[in-house]
Design a protein around this motif. Structure first.
Motif, short mmCIF file in Angstrom:
data_model
loop_
_atom_site.label_atom_id
_atom_site.label_comp_id
_atom_site.label_asym_id
_atom_site.label_seq_id
_atom_site.Cartn_x
_atom_site.Cartn_y
_atom_site.Cartn_z
N GLU A 30 30.83 54.30 85.78
CA GLU A 30 31.43 55.14 87.17
C GLU A 30 32.83 55.66 86.66
O GLU A 30 32.84 56.74 87.16
CB GLU A 30 31.75 54.07 88.26
CG GLU A 30 30.56 53.19 88.67
CD GLU A 30 31.00 52.39 89.88
OE1 GLU A 30 32.19 52.27 90.21
OE2 GLU A 30 30.13 51.70 90.48
N GLU A 31 33.52 54.99 85.80
CA GLU A 31 34.74 55.63 85.56
C GLU A 31 34.39 56.96 84.51
O GLU A 31 35.21 58.01 84.73
CB GLU A 31 35.63 54.70 84.46
CG GLU A 31 36.88 55.21 84.01
CD GLU A 31 37.65 54.26 83.08
OE1 GLU A 31 38.60 54.53 82.69
OE2 GLU A 31 37.01 53.05 82.82
N LYS A 32 33.61 56.85 83.72
CA LYS A 32 32.79 58.06 83.05
C LYS A 32 32.42 59.20 83.92
O LYS A 32 32.97 60.41 83.75
CB LYS A 32 31.84 57.62 82.06
CG LYS A 32 31.56 58.70 81.16
CD LYS A 32 30.33 58.38 80.33
CE LYS A 32 29.70 59.45 79.13
NZ LYS A 32 28.79 58.75 78.48
N ASP A 33 31.71 58.91 84.97
CA ASP A 33 31.22 60.09 85.98
C ASP A 33 32.55 60.68 86.52
O ASP A 33 32.63 61.79 86.64
CB ASP A 33 30.15 59.44 86.91
CG ASP A 33 29.22 58.99 85.95
OD1 ASP A 33 28.77 59.27 85.25
OD2 ASP A 33 28.36 58.11 87.01
N LEU A 34 33.44 59.82 87.20
CA LEU A 34 34.82 60.46 87.64
C LEU A 34 35.65 61.28 86.79
O LEU A 34 35.80 62.41 86.98
CB LEU A 34 35.52 59.24 88.31
CG LEU A 34 35.04 58.55 89.28
CD1 LEU A 34 35.82 57.25 89.68
CD2 LEU A 34 34.86 59.20 90.79
N LEU A 35 35.71 60.82 85.60
CA LEU A 35 36.43 61.54 84.51
C LEU A 35 35.67 62.80 84.09
O LEU A 35 36.23 63.79 83.88
CB LEU A 35 36.77 60.65 83.38
CG LEU A 35 37.63 59.34 83.41
CD1 LEU A 35 37.65 58.64 82.09
CD2 LEU A 35 39.16 60.06 83.79
N LYS A 36 34.36 62.74 84.23
CA LYS A 36 33.69 63.93 83.89
C LYS A 36 33.81 64.95 84.99
O LYS A 36 33.96 66.13 84.59
CB LYS A 36 32.24 63.81 83.92
CG LYS A 36 31.30 64.86 83.31
CD LYS A 36 29.94 64.43 83.33
CE LYS A 36 28.99 65.42 82.93
NZ LYS A 36 27.64 65.16 82.77
N GLN A 37 33.97 64.68 86.36
CA GLN A 37 34.09 65.50 87.32
C GLN A 37 35.35 66.18 87.18
O GLN A 37 35.64 67.41 87.41
CB GLN A 37 33.99 64.64 88.82
CG GLN A 37 32.61 64.07 88.91
CD GLN A 37 32.37 63.48 90.16
OE1 GLN A 37 33.29 63.37 91.01
NE2 GLN A 37 31.20 62.89 90.41
#
Length: 750
Positions: free
Chosen positions: A198-205
């Motif tokens: 989840e953290e990786k997805d948010l950081l990616k956005q």
């Protein structure tokens, strides 16, 4: 069929009686009678008739004597011939009997020998087994000690195995306790992975949005860089000029410093010399001051003392002034000139300072031209810092958004770790016990290894003992006690062999008695008084003698086997005193296989009387008779007037060399020289200094043996099977001229 019997005893007796009557008649016939006319009567015719009658009567006695002599000789010759023939058969029969006796004795000896050998081997085997058992017992004691060590190590190994099994059981129980906790740990790890995703997805956005701003900022940077590029090139050019200016200034400074350094060095040397003189004057001055203080301090100084001191002080001042005038003033002037020159050298830097001023002006103008671009660069830097702050804030916002979930996950992990810690400690304890067990097992393995190394020499000794016992036992089967021990089984040792039968002792002679004759068989004896035998165990010489008891006639045969198998020579001494030799050639060289020859010669072996030949599956045939041959036309025309002699390999028992061409009975090496292709000469020197030359011609298959004077002593020839045989020997010839009978070596072979 008519049977004819000859009584040679009677023939011999009749011959002797005839000779006796002949001798008596001869004595009677020697009476000398004369018939004179005066004694007989007046008639002369009567006396002559009586004389004629007496002459005829006396002549008849002479003819009778000759007739009786011839008849006696004929009877004697015939009787002896018949006797020799019978004696020959008797000798042959006696030889067969004695051969049977010897064979039976040898057989008995061989039986006894085998029995004794068996007993000796059994005794040796018993001793060998006793030695083996003794050594085996000592070795068994060492092996038992090693087995005891091995058992102790096995006990340790078994105990360690039990400990290992207990540890394995405890580890399995611990693993069962840890299994649900580890499953829960895996679930927490999965939740952690999901949270990280989840953290990786948010950081990616957020990163995608920030990347757009970074790209715009990068474009502005690239545009600014293009505008700054000419100014940067100008700045690089100014920097290059500045570097060149510094290098020019450095080179000029180095040149001036070198010149000044050289002058300053010279002045410093002069200054040092001047200062040395000044120091000497100063020392004199200090000495005068001390002297003045001493004079004034004593209080008894006179005016003369003070005037004297003043004069010396004035002299010192004068010397100091003179030194200044002569050296000091000029030296000071040169130092001033050097300082002035140094100040003047600064003027040489004026063009360089002008170039520096121009560079500074260009740099100032460039700086003014860069000010707008610097402002833009500062603006871009400000944007970059804002972007970095936004990135940091974005990272923190994401972390803050997920912190609640992370805190819950951390709490669950902490709770799980609290429950795992006792189990981890238990696992650590088990691991410590396992490592201790491994250490103990390692020590046990080392002990086993050391024990294995200790067992190796014992095992090797065991193997060596078995191998040695097997080898000695094998040797014992092939052991010949006759060669290795005195077993006392030879003939004549009845004291040690009381159990031997009489027929086991080989007789040294044999006698056969009958009513008419005595037959004796004797053997040649060796130096020990025993029968001398050859390599096959057969007597080297057998003599058979047949003696007639009635007439005293004697016939003997001496049989001597030769070196070649089947060859022999028999010396016959007939009853008439004649001696002949019979040479048997069982395989004549140059004759077809299976043929045999027999040579009958005189006592010397040089005069051949008869030659007999035997074909395979045939009887002996007389092929040559000396008297018959010499009486024939061919014999009368034969220049040599004798038959072929027996081959040298029959008549020469001890040739000079053996079949290999080496001196018989000698091991001395020879010197071989190749005299021509296929021909070699080998020279041998005997212990007595004698020289023997052996020339071998491989081309013709001939070998010549010569002495130091190159006279040929023997001639050898190569047989069809490749072996060498003695063809001729000097011992078969008599020298009748200065020329050697067999010739000499050729000049090229000497």
């Amino acid at each position: 069929m008519v049977r004819v019997s000859y009584d040679y005893d009677l023939m011999t007796v009749l011959a002797r009686h005839l000779w006796h009557l002949r001798d008596e008649l001869d004595a009677t016939s020697h009476t000398d009678k004369t018939f004179a006319a005066g004694d007989i009567g007046p008639r002369r015719e009567t006396a002559e008739a009586l004389e004629d009658f007496y002459g005829a009567w006396k002549k008849s006695f002479g003819e009778g004597w000759q007739a009786m002599t011839d008849l006696g000789n004929l009877l004697d010759k015939a009787g002896k011939a018949f006797y020799d023939q019978d004696a020959s058969h008797a000798a042959g029969a006696a030889q067969q009997v004695t051969a049977q006796v010897r064979d039976e004795a040898n057989r008995q000896n061989e039986i006894r020998k085998q029995q004794l050998n068996g007993k000796l081997r059994a005794q040796e085997a018993t001793r060998l087994e006793a030695r083996y058992k003794t050594q085996q017992a000592r070795l068994k004691k060492e092996q038992d000690a090693l087995v005891e060590k091995r058992n102790k190590i096995d006990e340790q190994t078994a105990a360690q195995q039990k400990r290992q099994e207990e540890l394995n059981k405890e580890q399995e129980e611990l693993a069962a306790k840890r299994e649900p906790l580890l499953k829960e740990q895996d679930e927490l790890q999965a939740r952690q992975q999901q949270l990280w995703q989840e953290e990786k997805d948010l950081l990616k956005q957020r990163e995608e949005k920030l990347q757009v701003e970074r790209d715009e900022l990068q474009k502005e940077y690239e545009a600014l860089r293009k505008e700054q590029e000419p100014l940067l090139k100008q700045q690089e050019e100014l920097q290059r000029k500045q570097q060149q200016l510094w290098e020019d200034e450095k080179a000029l400074r180095a040149e001036q410093d070198a010149a000044l350094e050289k002058k300053a060095t010279a002045l410093e040397q002069e200054q040092e010399a001047y200062d040395g003189k000044q120091d000497a004057l100063q020392e004199r001055q200090e000495a005068l001051w001390k002297e003045r203080e001493t004079l004034l301090g004593n209080g008894n100084a006179t005016q003369a003392d003070l005037d004297d001191w003043q004069r010396r002080q004035d002299a010192l001042d004068k010397d100091r002034d003179a030194l200044w005038e002569s050296e000091g003033k000029g030296l000071a002037a040169r130092w001033d000139a050097l300082e002035h020159e140094q100040r003047d050298q600064e003027k040489a830097f004026a063009p360089l300072r002008e170039r520096q001023k121009e560079l500074d002006d260009e740099r100032d103008a460039l700086s003014r031209a860069q000010e707008p671009l610097s402002e833009r660069q500062d603006e871009l830097q400000t944007k970059q810092k804002g972007l970095w702050a936004l990135e940091r804030s974005t990272q923190k916002e994401v972390e803050d958004a997920l912190q609640v979930k992370q805190d819950g996950l951390d709490a669950d992990r902490a709770d799980l770790q609290t429950r795992l810690d006792p189990l981890d400690q238990e696992s650590k304890d088990l691991q410590d016990r396992q490592e201790q067990l491994w250490d103990d097992q390692s020590e046990t393995d080392k002990e086993q290894t050391a024990l294995t190394e200790e067992e190796k020499p014992v095992q090797q000794r065991q193997q060596d003992l078995q191998d040695t016992f097997g080898e000695e036992y094998d040797k014992l089967r092939d052991w010949d006690p006759d060669k290795d021990a005195d077993v006392g089984r030879l003939r004549g040792m009845r004291g040690q062999l009381d159990d031997l039968p009489d027929e086991a002792f080989v007789p040294k002679g044999y006698t056969i008695e009958d009513g008419n004759s005595t037959t004796t068989v004797s053997y040649q004896l060796d130096e020990n008084g025993e029968i001398k035998v050859d390599g096959n165990g057969d007597p080297v010489e057998t003599t058979t003698t047949v003696t007639n008891k009635n007439t005293g006639l004697s016939y003997s045969e001496t049989y001597h086997p030769l070196s070649r198998d089947g060859d022999s020579v028999t010396t016959i001494r007939s009853s008439d005193g004649s001696v002949t030799k019979v040479y048997m050639d069982s395989s004549p060289e140059g004759s077809p296989d299976g043929w045999m020859k027999r040579y009958v010669t005189d006592e010397t072996g040089r005069d051949t009387l008869q030659i007999w030949t035997k074909r395979p599956d045939g009887d002996w045939e007389l092929t040559m008779d000396k008297e018959t041959y010499l009486d024939s036309e061919a014999g009368k025309q034969d220049a040599q007037q004798f038959l072929d002699r027996p081959p040298a390999y029959l008549t020469v028992e001890n040739p000079l060399v053996d079949g290999g061409g080496r001196p018989s009975g000698s091991t001395a090496p020879g010197t071989t020289t190749t005299v021509q292709e296929g021909v070699t000469r080998t020279d041998y020197t005997g212990a007595d200094g004698s020289v023997t030359k052996v020339v071998t011609n491989e081309n013709t298959g001939m070998r010549f043996v010569a002495d130091a004077g190159n006279e040929i002593q023997e001639i050898w020839q190569r047989a069809e099977d490749g072996t060498w045989y003695l063809r001729d020997s000097l011992t078969q010839h008599e020298r009748s001229s200065a020329e050697p009978p067999l010739g000499t070596l050729g000049e090229n072979w000497r």
